[in-house]
Design an enzyme around this catalytic site. Structure first.
Site, PDB file in Angstrom:
ATOM      1  NE  ARG A  26      -2.046  -1.294   3.541  1.00  0.00           N
ATOM      2  CZ  ARG A  26      -2.431  -1.100   4.799  1.00  0.00           C
ATOM      3  NH1 ARG A  26      -3.656  -0.687   5.062  1.00  0.00           N
ATOM      4  NH2 ARG A  26      -1.616  -1.340   5.798  1.00  0.00           N
ATOM      5  CG  ASN A  44      -3.638  -4.632   3.464  1.00  0.00           C
ATOM      6  OD1 ASN A  44      -3.076  -4.572   2.380  1.00  0.00           O
ATOM      7  ND2 ASN A  44      -2.981  -4.516   4.600  1.00  0.00           N
TER       8      ASN A  44
END
Length: 113
Positions: A26, A44
């Site tokens: 990320r 996520n």
């Protein structure tokens, strides 16, 4: 047009499969998206994938799609990247590219209209 001369904008959702959690995926996605001048978000999922949305000019969006398919973070292993809900938009729904911390937070995302 008040979009800063970007012309037509593109919005696309993505989901990346493989070893993409616990490898700073990320963070690297946010860094690359910002480098390309894109807006959107990444998070996520409970399934072990990473998903999000990209918004920006077509060329940088396409470059980010390639990055998500092939590069990712240094320790990631990308099996595949899926893209959906691609559409032309008049303006961005987001001003920046953000990391969403909670896997369930995506359920509260506003509609991208």
């Amino acid at each position: 047009m008040a979009s800063g001369g970007e012309g037509l904008l593109l919005s696309v959702d993505f989901e990346v499969f493989g070893k993409v959690q616990g490898v700073f995926f990320r963070k690297h996605t946010q860094k690359e998206a910002k480098r390309l001048g894109l807006a959107g978000w990444v998070e996520n999922t409970e399934r072990g994938t990473v998903r999000g949305q990209l918004q920006g000019a077509e060329e940088p969006v396409r470059a980010m799609q390639t990055w998500l398919r092939r590069t990712g973070s240094p320790k990631a292993r990308i099996d595949r990247a899926a893209f959906s809900n691609q559409k032309r938009i008049q303006r961005r729904d987001y001003t920046d590219f953000q990391i969403i911390k909670s896997p369930a937070a995506g359920l509260a995302q506003p509609e991208s209209h």
